[in-house]
Scaffold this active site. Structure first.
Site, PDB file in Angstrom:
ATOM      1  N   ARG A  71     102.365  -7.672  38.807  1.00 52.78           N
ATOM      2  CA  ARG A  71     100.937  -7.900  38.632  1.00 52.78           C
ATOM      3  C   ARG A  71     100.080  -6.703  38.971  1.00 52.78           C
ATOM      4  O   ARG A  71      99.195  -6.310  38.230  1.00 52.78           O
ATOM      5  CB  ARG A  71     100.461  -9.014  39.570  1.00 52.78           C
ATOM      6  CG  ARG A  71     100.131 -10.293  38.932  1.00 52.78           C
ATOM      7  CD  ARG A  71     100.376 -11.358  39.962  1.00 52.78           C
ATOM      8  NE  ARG A  71     101.687 -11.173  40.514  1.00 52.78           N
ATOM      9  CZ  ARG A  71     102.784 -11.677  39.966  1.00 52.78           C
ATOM     10  NH1 ARG A  71     102.707 -12.425  38.922  1.00 52.78           N
ATOM     11  NH2 ARG A  71     103.966 -11.449  40.491  1.00 52.78           N
ATOM     12  N   THR A  72     100.332  -6.129  40.140  1.00 51.26           N
ATOM     13  CA  THR A  72      99.404  -5.101  40.589  1.00 51.26           C
ATOM     14  C   THR A  72      99.460  -3.897  39.655  1.00 51.26           C
ATOM     15  O   THR A  72      98.433  -3.408  39.183  1.00 51.26           O
ATOM     16  CB  THR A  72      99.688  -4.712  42.050  1.00 51.26           C
ATOM     17  OG1 THR A  72      99.672  -5.900  42.823  1.00 51.26           O
ATOM     18  CG2 THR A  72      98.645  -3.764  42.580  1.00 51.26           C
ATOM     19  N   LYS A  98     114.049  13.273  45.453  1.00 51.96           N
ATOM     20  CA  LYS A  98     114.531  14.627  45.755  1.00 51.96           C
ATOM     21  C   LYS A  98     114.005  15.106  47.107  1.00 51.96           C
ATOM     22  O   LYS A  98     114.206  16.246  47.492  1.00 51.96           O
ATOM     23  CB  LYS A  98     114.039  15.611  44.687  1.00 51.96           C
ATOM     24  CG  LYS A  98     114.489  15.305  43.290  1.00 51.96           C
ATOM     25  CD  LYS A  98     113.955  16.400  42.355  1.00 51.96           C
ATOM     26  CE  LYS A  98     114.169  16.043  40.913  1.00 51.96           C
ATOM     27  NZ  LYS A  98     113.326  16.879  40.042  1.00 51.96           N
ATOM     28  N   ARG A 145     101.362   2.323  45.529  1.00 54.79           N
ATOM     29  CA  ARG A 145     102.027   1.298  46.351  1.00 54.79           C
ATOM     30  C   ARG A 145     103.210   1.960  47.041  1.00 54.79           C
ATOM     31  O   ARG A 145     103.966   2.710  46.407  1.00 54.79           O
ATOM     32  CB  ARG A 145     102.513   0.140  45.483  1.00 54.79           C
ATOM     33  CG  ARG A 145     103.445  -0.779  46.258  1.00 54.79           C
ATOM     34  CD  ARG A 145     103.714  -2.055  45.552  1.00 54.79           C
ATOM     35  NE  ARG A 145     102.518  -2.898  45.519  1.00 54.79           N
ATOM     36  CZ  ARG A 145     102.529  -4.165  45.123  1.00 54.79           C
ATOM     37  NH1 ARG A 145     103.648  -4.730  44.733  1.00 54.79           N
ATOM     38  NH2 ARG A 145     101.425  -4.873  45.117  1.00 54.79           N
ATOM     39  N   HIS A 173      96.405  -4.714  51.534  1.00 49.94           N
ATOM     40  CA  HIS A 173      96.450  -4.792  50.070  1.00 49.94           C
ATOM     41  C   HIS A 173      95.027  -5.062  49.581  1.00 49.94           C
ATOM     42  O   HIS A 173      94.711  -6.156  49.121  1.00 49.94           O
ATOM     43  CB  HIS A 173      97.402  -5.933  49.676  1.00 49.94           C
ATOM     44  CG  HIS A 173      97.829  -5.926  48.229  1.00 49.94           C
ATOM     45  ND1 HIS A 173      97.179  -5.198  47.257  1.00 49.94           N
ATOM     46  CD2 HIS A 173      98.843  -6.574  47.611  1.00 49.94           C
ATOM     47  CE1 HIS A 173      97.780  -5.410  46.099  1.00 49.94           C
ATOM     48  NE2 HIS A 173      98.796  -6.233  46.289  1.00 49.94           N
TER      49      HIS A 173
HETATM   50  C1  NCD Z   1     101.664  -9.452  46.795  1.00 51.24           C
HETATM   51  C2  NCD Z   1     102.110  -8.163  47.438  1.00 51.24           C
HETATM   52  O1  NCD Z   1     102.669  -7.303  46.766  1.00 51.24           O
HETATM   53  O2  NCD Z   1     101.863  -8.024  48.637  1.00 51.24           O
HETATM   54  N1  NCD Z   1     101.814  -9.430  45.412  1.00 51.24           N
HETATM   55  C3  NCD Z   1     100.771  -8.976  44.663  1.00 51.24           C
HETATM   56  O3  NCD Z   1     100.382  -7.845  44.746  1.00 51.24           O
HETATM   57  N2  NCD Z   1     100.147  -9.872  43.876  1.00 51.24           N
HETATM   58  C4  NCD Z   1     102.254 -10.665  47.394  1.00 51.24           C
HETATM   59  C5  NCD Z   1     103.742 -10.792  47.463  1.00 51.24           C
HETATM   60  O4  NCD Z   1     104.483  -9.907  47.034  1.00 51.24           O
HETATM   61  O5  NCD Z   1     104.174 -11.820  47.977  1.00 51.24           O
END
Ligand code: NCD
Length: 310
Positions: free
Chosen positions: A51-52, A80, A101, A129
């Site tokens: 999703r993100t 590397k 991320r 997040h």
């Molecule tokens: C969340 C995350 O990555 O922290 N997912 C997301 O970004 N929608 C929640 C999760 O992974 O449980």
């Protein structure tokens, strides 16, 4: 140059105008279609995501921009041994903005120090997040018409769930917020959430274990997945993973205008039957994720049209 690393990097007023912009985008996406023409977003994902990453990419494409990036540490030069500082200096030559991320807490903050472009924290370990929080706030605002005077139940893995930490931090700035923190003993929120956020601000909260007993009180139920990848041993994960399963029977204990949120991915914690309940807001939440990320990209690039206050 602005970054979004921590949910508190934007003031309440700035969040208001960002959500207003996201609302405008939701109402008429086509008006925003060309605003990022010629701009590039880099997605630097050192940890899995659906999703993100894709919602960031969709957001930039919707704005007429383009995207580049990688979706695992193995396919980047991190494999590397390249440092974050060097990677981000280089990416700054290729893109206008980036979303990162990383499994290590603080990695996006470090990147921001060396970056020549805005850096967005798309999740750092079990820490924060902030763009999921913007998504959550937009969903709560649209469902309830407000961000204050709400009783919010957060249920599941409150220890490792970064979305939970960021949401508590953000909502703690609004009036009349009360939290029910529903989790097994082992997965309670980290001490800093209590000692540095909830207690100093005098925010009412209870740490409880029963979802059923909490249900009738809630305006918002925020379900979460037990974060398998952050457990030190498999046995504990297996023992705890199915502690809470939201079913239609449990939903019947909730208020008729409650909203159920989940950042997704869902594993077992909400049964499929709940999806048909009008109070289930998690797919709408995923859709809102694209709108808030469009609003965020425009804001950080200084391309947001002037917004009226909501
Ligand atoms: C969340 C995350 O990555 O922290 N997912 C997301 O970004 N929608 C929640 C999760 O992974 O449980």
């Amino acid at each position: 140059m602005r970054h979004l690393i921590d949910p508190l990097d934007f003031s309440v007023e700035e969040i208001d105008s960002l959500l207003a912009l996201a609302g405008d985008i939701a109402a008429d996406r086509t008006r925003y279609a060309g605003l990022c023409r010629g701009k590039k977003l880099a997605t630097l994902f050192y940890e899995p995501s659906t999703r993100t990453r894709l919602s960031f990419e969709a957001a930039m494409l919707n704005l007429g921009g383009s995207v580049l990036g990688f979706s695992s540490a193995d396919s980047s030069s991190a494999a590397k041994g390249e440092s974050i500082a060097d990677t981000i200096r280089v990416i700054s030559c290729y893109a206008d903005i980036c979303a990162m991320r990383h499994p290590k807490e603080g990695a996006p903050l470090r990147a921001a120090r060396y970056a020549g472009i805005p850096v967005i924290n798309a999740g750092d370990g079990g820490h924060q997040h902030p763009t999921q929080t913007l998504t959550d706030l937009m969903t709560i605002r649209r469902r309830k018409g407000r961000l204050g005077n709400l009783t919010i139940g957060l249920c599941g893995d409150l220890k490792f769930g970064r979305t939970v930490h960021s949401l508590i931090k953000s909502l703690a700035r609004y009036e009349g917020i009360r939290f029910l923190l529903i989790s097994p003993e082992e997965l309670r929120v980290p001490d800093y959430v209590i000692n540095e956020i909830l207690r100093p601000k005098g925010i009412p909260f209870e740490e409880v274990t029963s979802l059923e007993e909490s249900m009738p009180q809630l305006d918002i139920l925020y379900m979460t997945r037990v974060q398998k990848e952050r457990f030190f041993n498999e046995e504990d994960y297996i023992r705890l993973k199915d502690t809470y399963i939201l079913t239609p029977a449990k939903m019947s204990l909730g208020k008729p205008d409650m909203a159920v949120l989940h950042p997704l991915p869902r594993v077992n914690e909400i049964t499929l039957e709940v999806d048909d309940d009008p109070r289930a807001a998690y797919f709408e939440q995923a859709q809102n994720g694209v709108y808030v990320r469009m609003a965020l990209i425009l804001t950080l690039l200084g391309l947001a049209p002037q917004q009226k206050e909501v």
